[in-house]
Design an enzyme around this catalytic site. Structure first.
Site, PDB file in Angstrom:
ATOM      1  N   THR A  87     -60.699  16.869  18.426  1.00 16.32           N
ATOM      2  CA  THR A  87     -62.315  17.029  18.418  1.00 16.32           C
ATOM      3  C   THR A  87     -62.480  17.091  16.753  1.00 16.32           C
ATOM      4  O   THR A  87     -61.876  17.992  16.067  1.00 16.32           O
ATOM      5  CB  THR A  87     -62.488  18.645  18.909  1.00 16.32           C
ATOM      6  OG1 THR A  87     -62.353  18.510  20.409  1.00 16.32           O
ATOM      7  CG2 THR A  87     -64.010  18.827  18.818  1.00 16.32           C
ATOM      8  N   LYS A 101     -68.769  16.101  22.517  1.00 13.59           N
ATOM      9  CA  LYS A 101     -67.828  17.180  22.800  1.00 13.59           C
ATOM     10  C   LYS A 101     -68.198  18.505  21.976  1.00 13.59           C
ATOM     11  O   LYS A 101     -68.115  19.593  22.409  1.00 13.59           O
ATOM     12  CB  LYS A 101     -66.573  16.698  22.211  1.00 13.59           C
ATOM     13  CG  LYS A 101     -65.323  17.814  22.090  1.00 13.59           C
ATOM     14  CD  LYS A 101     -65.046  18.552  23.492  1.00 13.59           C
ATOM     15  CE  LYS A 101     -64.415  19.739  23.341  1.00 13.59           C
ATOM     16  NZ  LYS A 101     -63.152  19.787  22.822  1.00 13.59           N
ATOM     17  N   LYS A 126     -63.278  25.940  13.135  1.00  9.92           N
ATOM     18  CA  LYS A 126     -63.177  24.716  12.707  1.00  9.92           C
ATOM     19  C   LYS A 126     -64.195  23.748  13.258  1.00  9.92           C
ATOM     20  O   LYS A 126     -64.960  23.097  12.766  1.00  9.92           O
ATOM     21  CB  LYS A 126     -61.705  23.939  12.892  1.00  9.92           C
ATOM     22  CG  LYS A 126     -61.695  22.582  12.608  1.00  9.92           C
ATOM     23  CD  LYS A 126     -60.639  21.569  13.454  1.00  9.92           C
ATOM     24  CE  LYS A 126     -61.138  21.443  14.895  1.00  9.92           C
ATOM     25  NZ  LYS A 126     -60.331  20.496  15.661  1.00  9.92           N
TER      26      LYS A 126
END
Lengths: 287, 287
Positions: A91, A166, A234
């Site tokens: 990701t 995503k 993150k």
């Protein structure tokens, strides 16, 4: 098929194992050595793993790690040739993904971003959902591999759009969990038994895979990592960076980021992101 | 059973209709007249409706309305007698609910808070979930009535705890929807087709009754009211008031309240709360 699998973390390792179990010729590489995958060969650099592979599949920690694996010392780029498909299940920032795609395509190879949704268990059982950005042709070639590791793949559009979708999904997970954490803290303080709140959630339209999965652990205050807090943090920064670049305001998420920052300060970065409830509890005199 | 039903709004009217259809002797009252319920008699004041009733069921707009119906001019209090059970399906401040319970019990009657979860359609089809606070004895007597209007009732504990759990549930709905609104805005700006994002949500652990119900309307930008924005905004203030009184901090919800306040300023208070996505879109140059 001959597959290089790069990155053997919580998700990557079982994904590589499923590819090998299905009869593919898999060579794995990981940043830190010592991780084995049953049925797979080991390589000591990304380039060594990718040498001669039809498909190079990545599942690493962040944008920087993808760049390093592809274009750093002993990176995949050195052995790229036409016909190879590079797939990224990490990701990362959608704009970076697009840029990496362009560099890979400049070498005649193709690039598909295919980040995943589903837990560690989903990776083990081969029931992930892939969120795919890339050319129709390459995506078609990857179908049998998606089928081995997942229960579904959804092609969102061209390169980078898998990553865009995503981070949107993870944004929702972060806010669903924040809602659960705040509701649990408020109702606990008001005298509602915690198990009763969860029973209600599960009997109502609020029920989702997020509470199905997290609530039992939260009731036990078991925050052993499934999706580590530092990785969700993150991802939240990815969302905020992507939003800033696109001129989008995300007021709820901006506030949730503060809760994650507090959690990191509290020393919980390697726990599951469910541990963020502790910040709300602490603010509310509950812990 | 002889039942007074007070408050014929989006939820109350079909609930009263289901009670009457099941063979109960129902008398209804509403603040504004003109609303009929098939099979029920009409009264012109709360006291008139409650006269001689075994159960007095309320489903009105807010804390103030409950107080007015119970203790105002021609209120239920005037005809309260031992053995009567007063049930409140309104969503109101838990501490106020407890106080009303004490006043009602002072007259020898009993009080049960039984706010509901489930949509207008749930009320019509008799598939609501009741979130119940009250004595075991009274809750037992109400069981056949819960069964007529709902698919399940969960007794959380004593008086006021039904309301406490209910506002926790609505807190989660508000944050789940905020997450969807922010994710949809971000991914739309990044180029993801809106239908694709919804397809992904529905294929993943994010899926919940909230997105099942709202997403199709949001894709059509149809914000006709099912759960009006002004009522969710009222509930958010209940949550924040209850949190303040209990010393709880709700950082995510505080931010979401600002989004609702902006939506009210924009003139959308009578639309569905799904219309709040418009604030995020406006902030992000999408509308």
């Amino acid at each position: 098929m001959k597959i290089a699998f790069l990155g053997l973390g919580i998700m990557g390792r079982p994904m590589a194992a499923n590819l090998a179990k299905a009869g593919n010729e898999v060579t794995v590489w990981n940043r830190t050595s010592g991780k084995d995958v049953p049925g797979a060969k080991k390589a000591s650099t990304p380039a060594e793993a990718a040498e001669g592979a039809d498909v190079v599949w990545m599942c690493v920690a962040d944008t920087k790690a993808v760049e390093q694996v592809l274009f750093g010392a002993n990176g995949v780029e050195q052995v790229l040739r036409p016909g190879v498909i590079v797939v990224d299940s990490s990701t990362i920032l959608p704009t970076a993904s697009k840029e990496f795609a362009n560099r890979v395509r400049g070498k005649g190879a193709d690039f598909v971003d295919a980040p995943i949704t589903g837990s560690k268990i989903g990776a083990e059982q081969g029931t992930l959902v892939f969120i795919v950005g890339g050319s129709d042709e390459s995506v078609k070639k990857l179908e049998p591999l998606f089928a081995v590791m997942g229960k579904q793949f959804i092609r969102v559009g061209e390169q980078g759009l898998g990553e865009a979708a995503k981070i949107g999904m993870n944004l929702m997970i972060a806010l669903i969990y924040e809602g659960f954490a705040e509701a649990l803290t408020l109702t606990t303080k008001l005298g509602v038994p915690r198990e009763k709140l969860v029973e209600l959630v599960q009997a109502s339209m609020i029920r989702s895979g997020v509470t199905d999965y997290k609530a039992p652990f939260v009731l036990k205050k078991d925050y052993s990592p499934n999706f580590p807090l530092r990785l969700m943090h993150k991802d939240i920064h990815l969302m905020l960076d992507a939003a800033k670049a696109a001129g989008v305001r995300l007021p709820g998420l901006e506030k949730v980021e503060e809760v994650y920052a507090e959690s990191v300060k509290a020393g919980w970065k390697d726990l599951d992101f469910a541990a963020t409830v502790g910040v709300i509890e602490k603010m509310s005199g509950l812990s």
